[in-house]
Design a protein around this motif. Structure first.
Motif, mmCIF file in Angstrom:
data_model
loop_
_atom_site.group_PDB
_atom_site.id
_atom_site.type_symbol
_atom_site.label_atom_id
_atom_site.label_comp_id
_atom_site.label_asym_id
_atom_site.label_seq_id
_atom_site.Cartn_x
_atom_site.Cartn_y
_atom_site.Cartn_z
ATOM 1 N N TYR A 57 0.831 -1.197 0.000
ATOM 2 C CA TYR A 57 0.000 0.000 0.000
ATOM 3 C C TYR A 57 0.870 1.252 0.000
ATOM 4 C CZ TYR A 57 -3.866 -3.104 1.111
ATOM 5 O OH TYR A 57 -4.792 -4.112 1.075
ATOM 6 N N GLY A 58 0.272 2.363 -0.424
ATOM 7 C CA GLY A 58 0.976 3.629 -0.446
ATOM 8 C C GLY A 58 1.118 4.227 0.933
ATOM 9 N N THR A 107 -4.166 2.976 -0.412
ATOM 10 C CA THR A 107 -4.062 2.867 -1.863
ATOM 11 C C THR A 107 -3.146 1.705 -2.246
ATOM 12 O OG1 THR A 107 -4.300 5.262 -2.046
ATOM 13 C CG2 THR A 107 -3.483 4.085 -3.988
ATOM 14 N N ARG A 112 -0.575 -0.595 -4.131
ATOM 15 C CA ARG A 112 0.525 -0.366 -5.057
ATOM 16 C C ARG A 112 0.766 -1.648 -5.846
ATOM 17 N NH1 ARG A 112 3.818 3.537 -5.120
ATOM 18 N NH2 ARG A 112 5.551 2.202 -5.747
ATOM 19 N N GLU A 161 12.269 0.181 -6.661
ATOM 20 C CA GLU A 161 11.139 0.809 -5.990
ATOM 21 C C GLU A 161 11.252 2.332 -6.030
ATOM 22 O OE1 GLU A 161 7.633 0.942 -3.382
ATOM 23 O OE2 GLU A 161 8.448 -0.422 -4.871
ATOM 24 N N LEU A 215 8.925 6.294 -7.586
ATOM 25 C CA LEU A 215 8.288 7.101 -6.539
ATOM 26 C C LEU A 215 8.676 8.565 -6.670
ATOM 27 C CD1 LEU A 215 8.983 4.743 -3.485
ATOM 28 C CD2 LEU A 215 6.866 4.910 -4.801
ATOM 29 N N GLU A 217 8.207 10.007 -1.092
ATOM 30 C CA GLU A 217 7.951 8.568 -0.955
ATOM 31 C C GLU A 217 9.244 7.768 -1.062
ATOM 32 O OE1 GLU A 217 3.514 7.904 -2.847
ATOM 33 O OE2 GLU A 217 5.196 8.249 -4.212
#
Length: 269
Positions: free
Chosen positions: A12-13, A18, A20, A67, A71, A75
């Motif tokens: 999740y964000g 949310t 991901r 990752e 972003l 983040e």
């Protein structure tokens, strides 16, 4: 990173709601992206593969770079901090790895993220609070989870953020601080720190939604703290008392873990 022990990476964000997409790295052109999957069509050499709980995954450095490349700045710093909080990698290891990938997309953004990252952050909200202090308020980076003592060697606390120049303490109070017992402890700690001349700021979840206002609070608090230092009202120190255990660096811990893993692998053979 989740399979290797980093609890933050739960799919999740930052809002915790949310979803991901799962990032899959493969040179296979048959791999198609979807709402649940983000495809990265790049080879994964054997040196960047690890077997975790029976699943082949990328190494911590490769996983974190992949990752962070997808972003935004804030983040990405959180992702770096949380990977290091789980002792999967270190700033030095990440910088070496990124240096070995000079043509990687968004490489400069990743370097900017690493310049803001800190190996001592303990939670995503701590990191966001620190970024407000540094980016929005424009203040020098604070110390993260630094023990603060009285002049007699009493531990006053381990603040989330601490500015040693002004003696300003910043603590983020999340859901784990809502119980009566936790609040009682927090209030007592704040009073103890103020008695010793420290300026104290409490940050709550709603505060992070108005970064400009929170940044202004930090500037004001630091000014008050500087005033106390000028008046010599402070009776605190960062010098630990005799017998206080010396911290072990993240790189040293990772080196020991690598040696242990090599020893186990050799023993199996």
């Amino acid at each position: 990173m989740r399979l290797q022990g980093a609890a933050y990476f739960d799919g999740y964000g930052l809002d915790g709601r949310t979803p991901r997409p799962l990032l899959l790295a493969s040179p296979d052109r048959q791999l198609r992206p979807s709402e649940a999957v983000r495809a990265l069509r790049e080879p994964v050499p054997p040196t960047e593969r690890i077997l975790a709980h029976g699943v082949w995954v990328t190494s911590p450095e490769r996983a974190l770079l992949d990752e962070m490349c997808g972003l935004d700045l804030w983040e990405g710093v959180v992702a770096a901090d949380m990977a290091m909080a789980a002792a999967l990698t270190s700033l030095a290891r990440m910088r070496r790895y990124v240096a070995s990938r000079p043509r990687r997309r968004n490489r400069q953004l990743v370097l900017d993220m690493l310049a803001l990252a800190d190996e001592h952050s303990a939670s995503a909200r701590e990191t966001l609070t620190r970024l407000v202090w540094v980016i929005v308020a424009g203040l020098s980076p604070p110390l993260c989870n630094q023990p603060v003592f009285s002049l007699h060697g009493e531990l006053l606390g381990v603040p989330d953020l601490f500015d040693p120049e002004s003696g300003t303490v910043v603590d983020f109070d999340g859901s784990d601080h809502r119980s009566t017992v936790a609040r009682h402890h927090d209030v007592g700690r704040e009073e103890l720190m103020r008695v010793h001349g420290l300026e104290y700021v409490t940050v709550l979840e709603p505060d992070l939604r108005d970064r400009a206002r929170l940044g202004a609070r930090f500037v004001d608090a630091r000014e008050r703290g500087l005033g106390r230092v000028c008046r010599d009202d402070a009776s605190w120190t960062l010098m630990p008392p005799p017998g206080w255990p010396m911290p072990i660096s993240l790189d040293d811990r990772l080196d020991v873990a690598d040696l242990s893993a090599e020893a186990r692998a050799t023993a199996r053979w």
